[in-house]
Design a protein around this motif. Sequence first.
Motif, PDB file in Angstrom:
ATOM      1  N   CYS A 118      88.688 -23.043   9.021  1.00  0.00           N
ATOM      2  CA  CYS A 118      87.531 -22.211   9.359  1.00  0.00           C
ATOM      3  C   CYS A 118      87.240 -22.209  10.859  1.00  0.00           C
ATOM      4  O   CYS A 118      87.137 -23.267  11.490  1.00  0.00           O
ATOM      5  CB  CYS A 118      86.295 -22.715   8.620  1.00  0.00           C
ATOM      6  SG  CYS A 118      86.385 -22.575   6.826  1.00  0.00           S
ATOM      7  N   TYR A 119      87.123 -21.003  11.426  1.00  0.00           N
ATOM      8  CA  TYR A 119      86.615 -20.763  12.773  1.00  0.00           C
ATOM      9  C   TYR A 119      87.508 -21.302  13.899  1.00  0.00           C
ATOM     10  O   TYR A 119      87.088 -21.305  15.060  1.00  0.00           O
ATOM     11  CB  TYR A 119      85.198 -21.346  12.932  1.00  0.00           C
ATOM     12  CG  TYR A 119      84.295 -21.040  11.777  1.00  0.00           C
ATOM     13  CD1 TYR A 119      84.008 -19.728  11.406  1.00  0.00           C
ATOM     14  CD2 TYR A 119      83.732 -22.067  11.013  1.00  0.00           C
ATOM     15  CE1 TYR A 119      83.180 -19.447  10.329  1.00  0.00           C
ATOM     16  CE2 TYR A 119      82.906 -21.795   9.933  1.00  0.00           C
ATOM     17  CZ  TYR A 119      82.635 -20.486   9.588  1.00  0.00           C
ATOM     18  OH  TYR A 119      81.816 -20.213   8.517  1.00  0.00           O
ATOM     19  N   VAL A 120      88.719 -21.744  13.586  1.00  0.00           N
ATOM     20  CA  VAL A 120      89.574 -22.295  14.635  1.00  0.00           C
ATOM     21  C   VAL A 120      89.891 -21.238  15.693  1.00  0.00           C
ATOM     22  O   VAL A 120      89.987 -21.553  16.886  1.00  0.00           O
ATOM     23  CB  VAL A 120      90.855 -22.890  14.021  1.00  0.00           C
ATOM     24  CG1 VAL A 120      91.932 -23.114  15.067  1.00  0.00           C
ATOM     25  CG2 VAL A 120      90.525 -24.205  13.315  1.00  0.00           C
ATOM     26  N   ASP A 121      90.050 -19.991  15.275  1.00  0.00           N
ATOM     27  CA  ASP A 121      90.306 -18.932  16.259  1.00  0.00           C
ATOM     28  C   ASP A 121      89.137 -18.782  17.225  1.00  0.00           C
ATOM     29  O   ASP A 121      89.322 -18.473  18.399  1.00  0.00           O
ATOM     30  CB  ASP A 121      90.603 -17.605  15.560  1.00  0.00           C
ATOM     31  CG  ASP A 121      89.491 -17.159  14.619  1.00  0.00           C
ATOM     32  OD1 ASP A 121      88.837 -18.030  13.995  1.00  0.00           O
ATOM     33  OD2 ASP A 121      89.261 -15.943  14.492  1.00  0.00           O
ATOM     34  N   GLU A 122      87.913 -19.025  16.750  1.00  0.00           N
ATOM     35  CA  GLU A 122      86.748 -18.973  17.625  1.00  0.00           C
ATOM     36  C   GLU A 122      86.686 -20.189  18.548  1.00  0.00           C
ATOM     37  O   GLU A 122      86.294 -20.081  19.721  1.00  0.00           O
ATOM     38  CB  GLU A 122      85.471 -18.879  16.800  1.00  0.00           C
ATOM     39  CG  GLU A 122      85.347 -17.600  15.983  1.00  0.00           C
ATOM     40  CD  GLU A 122      84.040 -17.547  15.206  1.00  0.00           C
ATOM     41  OE1 GLU A 122      83.022 -18.068  15.707  1.00  0.00           O
ATOM     42  OE2 GLU A 122      84.039 -16.997  14.091  1.00  0.00           O
ATOM     43  N   LEU A 123      87.058 -21.357  18.038  1.00  0.00           N
ATOM     44  CA  LEU A 123      87.026 -22.560  18.859  1.00  0.00           C
ATOM     45  C   LEU A 123      87.947 -22.429  20.068  1.00  0.00           C
ATOM     46  O   LEU A 123      87.635 -22.929  21.153  1.00  0.00           O
ATOM     47  CB  LEU A 123      87.430 -23.779  18.023  1.00  0.00           C
ATOM     48  CG  LEU A 123      86.448 -24.209  16.933  1.00  0.00           C
ATOM     49  CD1 LEU A 123      87.060 -25.328  16.086  1.00  0.00           C
ATOM     50  CD2 LEU A 123      85.124 -24.674  17.535  1.00  0.00           C
ATOM     51  N   PHE A 124      89.076 -21.757  19.893  1.00  0.00           N
ATOM     52  CA  PHE A 124      90.031 -21.586  20.991  1.00  0.00           C
ATOM     53  C   PHE A 124      89.927 -20.208  21.651  1.00  0.00           C
ATOM     54  O   PHE A 124      90.792 -19.840  22.448  1.00  0.00           O
ATOM     55  CB  PHE A 124      91.455 -21.802  20.475  1.00  0.00           C
ATOM     56  CG  PHE A 124      91.811 -23.252  20.280  1.00  0.00           C
ATOM     57  CD1 PHE A 124      92.313 -24.007  21.328  1.00  0.00           C
ATOM     58  CD2 PHE A 124      91.627 -23.869  19.052  1.00  0.00           C
ATOM     59  CE1 PHE A 124      92.636 -25.341  21.153  1.00  0.00           C
ATOM     60  CE2 PHE A 124      91.944 -25.210  18.862  1.00  0.00           C
ATOM     61  CZ  PHE A 124      92.459 -25.946  19.916  1.00  0.00           C
ATOM     62  N   GLY A 125      88.878 -19.482  21.345  1.00  0.00           N
ATOM     63  CA  GLY A 125      88.731 -18.140  21.884  1.00  0.00           C
ATOM     64  C   GLY A 125      88.624 -18.081  23.390  1.00  0.00           C
ATOM     65  O   GLY A 125      88.976 -17.074  24.020  1.00  0.00           O
ATOM     66  N   GLY A 126      88.164 -19.164  24.022  1.00  0.00           N
ATOM     67  CA  GLY A 126      88.046 -19.187  25.477  1.00  0.00           C
ATOM     68  C   GLY A 126      89.379 -19.077  26.182  1.00  0.00           C
ATOM     69  O   GLY A 126      89.432 -18.671  27.356  1.00  0.00           O
TER      70      GLY A 126
END
Length: 313
Positions: free
Chosen positions: A74-82
């Motif tokens: 869950c949400y790993v793509d958001e965690l590394f979105g930077g």
Amino acid sequence: MAVSKYDVASSRGSAKLTTAAEDFSVVPAFEVRAAAEQRVPFVFSSPHSGRHYPERFLAMSRLGAHDVRRSEDCYVDELFGGAVMLGAPLLAANFPRAYLDANREPWELDPRMFVEPVPPYCNIRSARVAGGLGTVPKLVGEGFDIYAGRLPLAEAVMRIETVYKPFHETLKRLLARTQAAFGFAVLIDCHSMPAGVRVSETGLRPDFIVGDRFGTSASGALTATAIDLLSAMGYSVAHNKPYAGGFITEHYGRPARKAHAVQVEINRGLYMNERTLEKTAGFDALVADMTQFCADLMALSDHHFLAPPLAAE
């Protein structure tokens, strides 16, 4: 920011492919999130964070819409979105891991799942197949069966031909383009793990696990730098245990050819409620830390990672 998408409906092939077109007619199977110009020799992938569960797939499953998400990163793509704003492309799956696992060989299939015999070239004896976690998974986390009965083999073939293969073709193209532009490429394969995961020898519950297939998929300097940066932020970090990296890390990591691949696992307890799958108060702070981690790793890359490993590695 430019976003390029692979439209499953445009895939060539037989009429069987129309089911995938239906599954991803609104949301693409995956997408490349990228700035207008790639500024760093890094590529990020998030193969397990997809959260588009097609209605057709849910109708096949014996699980409810919540339980079928138990394998999702869950949400790993958001965690590394930077990383995208720092100039690196991020290949993000929208298809869920329960539907298809891109971190497997293309034909790791359990013959017990299908009505017809699987082709002879399938890998039916891997540990991952035995655990119910092949290319088309049999189980989600905690051992829940996804399907009530057997599937037509054509269903697995369709998912592999129209989703798995284009995903890997895209990743291969991103890495080749990166290496051509910068002379080398670094792939960071992004994942999450259950909060209860422990390192068997020490009993440690790590915040992160950095995997490099026991030194074969990346230079030692890259791995050591990633571990040092996370540790300096105050996180507990394990190396290769219990996760050393899956098919993506193993397949694309060729340090002797200046192609490095590292898997990063994040403890879900840092940022989400595993029961409700909701983000917790620590989410935004972790996003900031991951962005800083990416920036620092990118800044150090020119000095540490170009040299191929010694033969002893």
